[in-house]
Motif scaffolding. Sequence first.
Motif, PDB file in Angstrom:
ATOM      1  N   VAL A  31       0.585  -1.182   0.605  1.00 14.64           N
ATOM      2  CA  VAL A  31       0.100  -0.041  -0.200  1.00 14.64           C
ATOM      3  C   VAL A  31       0.865   1.042   0.200  1.00 14.64           C
ATOM      4  N   LEU A  32       1.521   1.444   0.973  1.00 18.54           N
ATOM      5  CA  LEU A  32       3.389   2.094   1.055  1.00 18.54           C
ATOM      6  C   LEU A  32       3.714   2.722  -0.446  1.00 18.54           C
ATOM      7  N   LEU A  33       3.687   1.933  -1.503  1.00 18.90           N
ATOM      8  CA  LEU A  33       4.797   1.583  -2.621  1.00 18.90           C
ATOM      9  C   LEU A  33       3.424   2.457  -3.423  1.00 18.90           C
ATOM     10  N   LEU A  34       2.592   1.816  -3.575  1.00 19.43           N
ATOM     11  CA  LEU A  34       1.278   2.298  -4.591  1.00 19.43           C
ATOM     12  C   LEU A  34       1.148   3.628  -4.023  1.00 19.43           C
ATOM     13  N   ALA A  35       1.140   3.804  -3.141  1.00 17.39           N
ATOM     14  CA  ALA A  35       0.830   5.322  -2.259  1.00 17.39           C
ATOM     15  C   ALA A  35       1.995   6.501  -2.530  1.00 17.39           C
ATOM     16  N   VAL A  36       3.188   5.979  -2.718  1.00 10.47           N
ATOM     17  CA  VAL A  36       4.475   6.457  -3.005  1.00 10.47           C
ATOM     18  C   VAL A  36       4.310   7.145  -4.429  1.00 10.47           C
ATOM     19  N   VAL A  37       3.727   5.837  -5.731  1.00 11.22           N
ATOM     20  CA  VAL A  37       3.225   6.064  -6.922  1.00 11.22           C
ATOM     21  C   VAL A  37       2.825   7.020  -6.840  1.00 11.22           C
ATOM     22  N   ALA A  38       1.458   6.806  -6.897  1.00 10.52           N
ATOM     23  CA  ALA A  38       0.154   7.659  -6.727  1.00 10.52           C
ATOM     24  C   ALA A  38       0.558   9.322  -6.480  1.00 10.52           C
ATOM     25  N   ALA A  39       1.506   9.221  -4.846  1.00 10.41           N
ATOM     26  CA  ALA A  39       2.072  10.781  -4.712  1.00 10.41           C
ATOM     27  C   ALA A  39       3.190  11.340  -6.526  1.00 10.41           C
ATOM     28  N   TRP A  40       3.335  10.539  -6.717  1.00 12.65           N
ATOM     29  CA  TRP A  40       4.466  11.249  -8.017  1.00 12.65           C
ATOM     30  C   TRP A  40       4.196  11.254  -9.451  1.00 12.65           C
ATOM     31  N   LEU A  41       2.737  10.380  -9.321  1.00 16.69           N
ATOM     32  CA  LEU A  41       1.732  11.265 -10.546  1.00 16.69           C
ATOM     33  C   LEU A  41       1.324  12.227 -10.333  1.00 16.69           C
ATOM     34  N   ALA A  42       1.033  12.428  -9.281  1.00 18.13           N
ATOM     35  CA  ALA A  42       0.266  14.305  -9.054  1.00 18.13           C
ATOM     36  C   ALA A  42       0.932  15.567  -9.121  1.00 18.13           C
ATOM     37  N   LEU A  45       1.557  16.235 -12.791  1.00 21.40           N
ATOM     38  CA  LEU A  45       0.395  16.185 -13.420  1.00 21.40           C
ATOM     39  C   LEU A  45      -0.483  17.386 -12.730  1.00 21.40           C
ATOM     40  N   ALA A  46      -0.259  17.499 -10.762  1.00 21.27           N
ATOM     41  CA  ALA A  46      -0.961  18.508 -10.578  1.00 21.27           C
ATOM     42  C   ALA A  46      -0.569  19.875 -11.000  1.00 21.27           C
ATOM     43  N   PRO A  47      -1.079  20.979 -11.337  1.00 22.58           N
ATOM     44  CA  PRO A  47      -0.679  22.660 -11.139  1.00 22.58           C
ATOM     45  C   PRO A  47       0.622  22.916 -10.064  1.00 22.58           C
ATOM     46  N   ILE A  48       1.430  23.806 -10.566  1.00 22.46           N
ATOM     47  CA  ILE A  48       2.152  23.870 -10.308  1.00 22.46           C
ATOM     48  C   ILE A  48       2.795  24.616  -8.952  1.00 22.46           C
ATOM     49  N   GLU A  49       1.062  25.991  -8.737  1.00 24.34           N
ATOM     50  CA  GLU A  49       1.078  26.285  -7.554  1.00 24.34           C
ATOM     51  C   GLU A  49      -0.148  26.025  -6.262  1.00 24.34           C
ATOM     52  N   LEU A  50      -0.230  23.959  -7.158  1.00 26.02           N
ATOM     53  CA  LEU A  50      -0.664  23.199  -5.541  1.00 26.02           C
ATOM     54  C   LEU A  50       0.384  22.623  -5.816  1.00 26.02           C
ATOM     55  N   VAL A  51       1.325  21.949  -6.392  1.00 27.17           N
ATOM     56  CA  VAL A  51       2.891  21.320  -6.047  1.00 27.17           C
ATOM     57  C   VAL A  51       4.001  21.970  -4.592  1.00 27.17           C
ATOM     58  N   SER A  52       3.684  23.524  -5.213  1.00 29.53           N
ATOM     59  CA  SER A  52       4.254  24.266  -4.640  1.00 29.53           C
ATOM     60  C   SER A  52       3.440  24.338  -3.536  1.00 29.53           C
ATOM     61  N   LEU A  53       2.451  24.325  -3.109  1.00 30.17           N
ATOM     62  CA  LEU A  53       1.668  25.498  -1.866  1.00 30.17           C
ATOM     63  C   LEU A  53       2.343  24.577   0.266  1.00 30.17           C
ATOM     64  N   HIS A  54       3.105  23.732  -0.289  1.00 31.17           N
ATOM     65  CA  HIS A  54       3.058  23.265   1.057  1.00 31.17           C
ATOM     66  C   HIS A  54       4.596  23.324   1.087  1.00 31.17           C
ATOM     67  N   TYR A 113      10.130  17.112  -5.804  1.00 29.80           N
ATOM     68  CA  TYR A 113       9.430  16.427  -5.188  1.00 29.80           C
ATOM     69  C   TYR A 113       9.516  15.196  -5.329  1.00 29.80           C
ATOM     70  N   PHE A 114       9.599  14.285  -6.727  1.00 28.94           N
ATOM     71  CA  PHE A 114      10.324  13.681  -6.494  1.00 28.94           C
ATOM     72  C   PHE A 114      10.926  13.296  -5.746  1.00 28.94           C
ATOM     73  N   VAL A 115      11.831  13.556  -5.618  1.00 30.60           N
ATOM     74  CA  VAL A 115      12.898  12.755  -4.448  1.00 30.60           C
ATOM     75  C   VAL A 115      12.512  13.237  -2.760  1.00 30.60           C
ATOM     76  N   ILE A 116      11.418  13.906  -2.896  1.00 27.97           N
ATOM     77  CA  ILE A 116      10.869  14.322  -1.138  1.00 27.97           C
ATOM     78  C   ILE A 116       9.866  13.361  -1.375  1.00 27.97           C
ATOM     79  N   VAL A 117       8.898  12.786  -2.070  1.00 34.17           N
ATOM     80  CA  VAL A 117       8.136  11.618  -1.816  1.00 34.17           C
ATOM     81  C   VAL A 117       8.991  10.595  -1.669  1.00 34.17           C
TER      82      VAL A 117
END
Length: 569
Positions: A31-42, A45-54, A113-117
């Motif tokens: 489940v953790l590996l799937l979550a990491v892959v899902a976060a990488w996809l996000a 694909l997400a707008p850069i404003e959302l990627v940088s929000l946190h 953020y790929f590295v951070i994830v």
Amino acid sequence: MTTVTANSLSVQPATAGAAVAARWERVGLAVLLLAVVAAWLAVALAPIELVSLHTTDDAYYYFQVARNLAAGHGVTFDGVSLTNGFHPLWMLCLWPVYALFGGEPELALRAVYFVIVALVGATIAVTYRCLSAFAGRRAAVAGLAALSAPFLVNPLINGLETGLLTLLLVAALLVDRRCDLLRPDSSTRTNLLLGLLLALIVLCRLDLVFVGFAVAGLIAWRTWAGEPGAATAGASRRIGTLLRKYVQVGVVGVVLVTPYLAWNLLTFGHLTPISGALKSSFPVVSLSAAKFEPFAIRLALLEYGLATFVVLWLTLLPRRGPAKATDHADETAQLNARGPGSLLVALWLGCGLHLVNTLLFMNWAVHWWHFASYAPLALLAGVLLIARLEQTWRAQRWLAPVAGILLLAASAGAWTLDAHRRGAHHGPWYAAARWIDAELPDGAVLAMEDCGLVGYFCGRPMVNLDGVINGYAFQKALATGTLSDYLQHCGVTHIADYEVRYRDGEYRVRLPDRLTRAGAAILTATPAAEVYGSAPYADAEHREGGIHFAIWDLRQLTLTAEPAPKKEQ
């Protein structure tokens, strides 16, 4: 006929329980590996404003310096002044990312953020192993529920060194649990490993040198009085054991840390980063009641208070046996019998020294991420508390699950509050950066306090007016009243600020000399000097709203000097 003994009856359930637990752990890892892959996809694909929000604004100091470093411009944020206002290990991690993607800042940020994830995934896995080793699997699951809280997640994803630091701390605690890193007569291999872990932790965040001091003190105590038979061993033998340990641990630190300190001293004339030098009043004590007002300080006190209670309880109070003979009770009893562990105690002592230093000598810009090392300490203390209460209160079956559910509910509420406090200023800052990139001429150079995000996205050189990511020449200019010459040397054409509220038709940007406290420079702006002004907005510091982001033409601003108060001279 098969004979079944009492011993075989007691072993079979444990084996079956271990098999079930291992199966669930494999499911959790999947489940953790799937979550990491899902976060990488996000992230992709997400707008850069959302990627940088946190992403914390200070993280962009790292990103921009790494970008300039990879482009061959040197260790600089503004392209003019060399700086050491960062911690070195995270910068070394970012350098190759920007060497590959530095020409495209948005793409590079996604790569970061790929590295951070990946680091977050590794931290969750190692944290579970660490918590299990200290308190058992059930309490570890409750700990993972607590790990969902914003004050534990934000250090992992804010883009600063704190995510890597958390991973290093929990990994070091896990290794210590397995091989007792602080044992005085441990092998050379163990000593070198301890030196490597300490060096990496210090290079990741330099103020954790206090943990190194605590480790040295605990090794000395265990050598002299803490180990069985130490009191009867000869003094020369104990001194020899201690020196061997110190030399073998210290040689790694000398090899890894000394080059960085030498670069600081030879390039800047100081051992410490300028960001640390500006924030510390040492040796002058600056303790005041106002220091206890910020949320970051109160959260740090709460985390450290929990850790203190648990460490003292586990160390000083007698340990009881399991309430009844169950596999979980036996596991919990065995883990509790081992005590908190020397490195955990060293981390607790080191964080205590850090807290005292912060309260006594840190007088400016002390933010929540400065206490990131307290988070794994508090988390581990919490699961140890759950494990001990399960054993003491005969609550093996319900306490950990109930604690996990309550922690998840608390995390959901905390995320709601965090979302309310965060991001109100993010949109205006990013919009201002995009306007600068589109509207100001290529030769424009801006200057601003808290300029990380804007400086990263604006496509123009940005001079920091806090001083934390400058060289020492900026502080000298403030001290000598030559800020105008400094800004001219840097080519500054515009000044920006993000919390502008005019009073009597003026807004003043006060820039104090924080190194020698010789005075301050004041830039006075008027609405007529604005070349850009955002719509009014509110943020966590100005909840009533009415502030806006403004950019002024420097030629229309008034620069004055403010001498230091007599008590500071």
